[in-house]
Each structure stands twice: as C-alpha cells, then as structure tokens.
Design a protein around this motif. Structure first.
Motif, short mmCIF file in Angstrom:
data_model
loop_
_atom_site.label_atom_id
_atom_site.label_comp_id
_atom_site.label_asym_id
_atom_site.label_seq_id
_atom_site.Cartn_x
_atom_site.Cartn_y
_atom_site.Cartn_z
N PRO A 311 36.57 33.02 34.86
CA PRO A 311 36.55 34.25 34.28
C PRO A 311 37.93 34.93 34.35
O PRO A 311 38.15 35.81 33.34
CB PRO A 311 35.56 35.19 34.97
CG PRO A 311 34.76 34.41 35.69
CD PRO A 311 35.61 33.12 36.18
N GLN A 312 38.71 34.70 35.05
CA GLN A 312 39.94 35.06 35.04
C GLN A 312 40.80 34.89 33.76
O GLN A 312 41.96 35.55 33.43
CB GLN A 312 40.77 34.90 36.50
CG GLN A 312 42.10 35.58 36.70
CD GLN A 312 42.03 36.98 37.05
OE1 GLN A 312 40.97 37.48 37.35
NE2 GLN A 312 43.08 37.91 36.80
N ALA A 313 40.67 33.56 33.31
CA ALA A 313 41.38 33.12 32.16
C ALA A 313 41.38 34.10 30.98
O ALA A 313 42.21 34.50 30.27
CB ALA A 313 40.65 31.67 31.55
N LEU A 314 40.35 34.81 30.66
CA LEU A 314 40.30 35.71 29.84
C LEU A 314 41.08 37.03 29.99
O LEU A 314 41.51 37.87 29.19
CB LEU A 314 38.66 36.31 29.21
CG LEU A 314 38.60 37.22 28.24
CD1 LEU A 314 39.19 36.49 27.05
CD2 LEU A 314 37.01 37.40 28.02
N VAL A 315 40.97 37.36 31.31
CA VAL A 315 41.92 38.56 31.75
C VAL A 315 43.28 37.98 31.43
O VAL A 315 43.86 38.87 31.11
CB VAL A 315 41.45 38.85 33.31
CG1 VAL A 315 42.48 39.95 33.79
CG2 VAL A 315 39.92 39.12 33.58
#
Length: 438
Positions: A311-315
């Motif tokens: 999920p950190q990729a979108l951040v």
C-alpha cells in the motif's frame, strides 16, 4: 514547363539541402527498407512493373517516405503530381483532378497524386479525393508520420495498401553518410572532405534511424569546417559531435511513439524491471513529455498493479506527483526516478483492481437488491420508526472487533470480489482475514 520552371529545377538540384539532393532516383539506389522494397517484395515488383495501386507510406521522419514517392515518379509512365497537405487547399486538388481527367480522357494516361503529410488534411479534404481514387482517376500515394488508422479516413484506407517504414539501421545510415561525403555529383565530394570512421559511427548511431538528421549534420560539418594543411576538410569526432549535439528521439506526444513508449513504461513497472522502467522514463523526459502526465501513470500503476501488496507504493506515487508539481524540472526527474523504481520493485497484486471490476460486472448483470435493513441509516428523520438499522451488530463490541453478519444484499450472500494474493503485505491481509473468520 516554362523557362522559369526549368531554371528553378536546375537551381534546386544544386542548391537544395544535401538530404534532398541525395535522394535515390531508382530502386537500386534505395538504402534500407528491404522489408518492403527488397527484390522479392510486392512494392518492388509493383514499381518495376508500373502497376501501382493507391498506397500510404507510414513511418518516422527521415526513413524514406518522400524518397520512395520520388523513385516512383522517376519510374512510372503515369503523370506524377505532388502536393503538401500543410499548404494545399481544395483549389490545388481540383486542378490535379481536372488534369487527371484530361490525361485519362485524351491520352489514356493515369495520374499519380502524392500527398505529403496526408494526415494534415481534414476529413472533408480527404473525402474530396475518395471518389476519384475509387474510380481510378487518381492513384493516391500518401505519406504520414502519424498512424494512418487514426488520421486517415477509413474509406481511403480500405482502398489503399499501407506500407510501414522502419527507422533505418545504423549500417544503412553509415552508407548514406559515406555517399554524402564522397559523392562529387550530388553529395559534398566537390569540397574534398574526408570523414573519420569514428565520426561516421557517431553520426550513424546518434541519428537514431533518421537519415535526414545524419545528412544535415554532414552538410553542416563540411560547410563550416576549415580546410586542413593537406587541403582537405576533415570531419572528425569533435566536428561530428558539434554538428549533431543532441540525439534525435522519435517521440510525438500525439502519435504512436508516445503511446508505445508509455505502454512500455507501464509494462516495465508492472513487470518488476526497474532498469527498463527508468530507461523509458528517461526517454520520455528527454523528449519533453509532461512530468505531470508521467506522474499520473505512476500513480495508476501503483494502485492497479501493486495495490495492497504494498500500500505504500500509492503513497510514494501520490507524494511524487505533488512534489514534481511544486519543484519542476530538472530536479523533478530525480523524484520521478525514485517513484518509478519503488513501484517497479514493489511486490505486485491486481486483486484490489480486479475486485471493483468484478463488483461492477455483478451490478451490471444482476438485479440490484436493497441494502439490508440492519445496515440502513437510522439517523435521518423517521428512519428508525421504519426499522432502519434494527439488528445491526457493532463490530467493536465483539472479540477481535469482528462479528459475522450479512453485509451484501439478499441473494448475494457469499459472493467474493476481493481475493488477496500471497504477495507482500497482501499475504498478511489474507492471513488476517482468515484469523478473523475462524
């Protein structure tokens, strides 16, 4: 042809740019494009037999589209007319059509109309040519750098054969460079130049398949370099580098090269190849692509292809998009590189992406049932009296902060849309959901 036309043609033969003077006059002089003009190929046979139908040449600049049209003009018995779509209007086309009708009616002679940059014609202009192509009054040769399936009317396409020209190979351009330097009749040979092999290699490589770019550099080098003590003009590597300072990159923001490069960029990130992804990023930046557009593609990939596996990729992607807008180039390329390499190397899952598509399919294909009563809002006026919200179980009142109850509408119980993968963080999600429900 009057005296002035004759004088103008003679002047252009000697004073026109090198790339124009050096155009092949016969098929045997054509360099490259053997996939369409090789001796056993259809186009070669059609030109040799003078049995040409309507055709469209499609390819990047400097690959020989106009050159092949000129070769046809020199070999055909048909009357050959040429117009450029950037400046020609309906009046020009009407004159060509009138002449073609006269040629056919009085002499039984066909007329070939070469339309350079045919994609610049609007739909009405292209439609005007259609009946004359259809009845054989005109044989159309169109040349375009844009995908003809996007830019040329379908009716014209159906009556034409499309030949795609490829960027010239390095050895093809080397051959043209040597021809340009040493040909005394049409090249620069009269100036007595010589070119070092490393300089020829550099120009052939840097031209990136565009013969015109290489020939323009040769001409500039010969015309601006002083003679050495031996009386010759020496084109060495230093001269070559000055004459073609920036590699030619084929990249039209509205054309095929744009879409192909963006496609390769996204597929490289999805395929977990950070080196390829950064290469295509650099290619887009070098060609002047909008950094906001690049950032949007990274955000989409971060959600569609990485998803909950990290999920950190979108951040990272969203923050990169905000940062490049605030900072701008050249520093923005560093930020984009960080985001690209993060997304490319992140674990991948499209489970979240597919979940919404599956749900959309269900909504489209099945009857939409009411929201279950216990999930309905009881706070608006009169809702509680109607029983809305009755029986709802508050998850935090139960162990694990979870309670089993029906959330999907009646008739959809047990439907599964989101199926977490075993990749990255999504494996933890899968384990967590299993722990909750068991």
């Amino acid at each position: 042809m009057d005296l002035f036309d004759y004088m103008r043609e003679n002047t252009m033969e000697t004073e026109s740019p090198l790339a124009s003077r050096l155009r092949p006059r016969t098929l045997d002089e054509v360099v490259g494009q053997q996939h369409i003009v090789g001796v056993d190929k259809l186009l070669y046979r059609a030109i040799k037999a003078d049995k040409l139908g309507s055709i469209i040449f499609y390819g990047p600049p400097g690959t020989g589209k106009t050159t092949l049209a000129k070769v046809i003009a020199n070999t055909t018995s048909a009357d050959f007319k040429q117009i450029n779509a950037t400046v020609a209007g309906k009046k020009d086309m009407e004159e060509v059509v009138k002449g073609a009708k006269d040629n056919m009616g009085m002499y039984g002679r066909k007329t070939i109309l070469f339309v350079d940059e045919i994609h610049r014609f609007n739909k009405g202009q292209q439609d005007y040519l259609l009946p004359f192509v259809e009845d054989g009054t005109l044989i159309l040769i169109g040349a375009t750098t844009e995908n003809p399936y996007f830019e040329v009317n379908g009716a014209l396409l159906s009556r034409s054969r499309i030949f795609e020209l490829k960027p010239l190979e390095k050895e093809d351009i080397r051959e043209l460079i040597h021809r340009a330097v040493y040909d005394k009749e049409r090249g620069m040979g009269a100036y007595d130049p010589v070119i070092d092999e490393d300089a020829a290699d550099f120009l052939a490589d840097t031209a990136n398949g565009d013969a015109r770019a290489a020939l323009n550099a040769v001409e500039l080098g010969v015309l601006t370099t002083e003679r050495a003590e031996d009386g010759k003009i020496h084109i060495n590597l230093a001269v070559a580098q000055e004459c073609i300072q920036k590699r030619v990159v084929r990249y039209d923001k509205n054309g095929d090269n744009h879409y192909d490069t963006v496609s390769a960029f996204i597929k490289s990130m999805r395929g977990s190849d950070p080196d390829a992804a950064v290469y295509y990023l650099a290619r887009m930046l070098y060609a002047g692509e909008d950094i906001k557009f690049i950032a949007r593609r990274i955000m989409i990939c971060a959600s569609e292809d990485v998803g909950n596996a990290d999920p950190q990729a979108l951040v990272v992607a969203v923050n990169a998009a905000q940062a490049v807008e605030r900072i701008g180039l050249p520093e923005a390329q560093i930020i984009l590189s960080q985001a690209v390499t993060y997304v490319a190397t992140a674990p991948k899952s499209n489970a979240a992406c597919m979940a919404v598509f599956k749900a959309m399919d269900a909504i489209r294909d099945q009857r939409t049932m009411p929201v279950p009563v216990h999930l309905q809002d009881k706070h608006y006026k009169g809702a509680e009296k109607l029983g809305h919200g009755a029986g709802y179980k508050y998850a935090h009142d139960y162990p694990k902060h979870y309670v089993k109850q029906q959330y999907l509408p009646d008739g959809m119980e047990g439907a599964v849309f989101y199926e977490p993968s075993d990749n990255g963080y999504e494996a933890r999600i899968k384990t967590h959901m299993s722990w909750l429900t068991n």
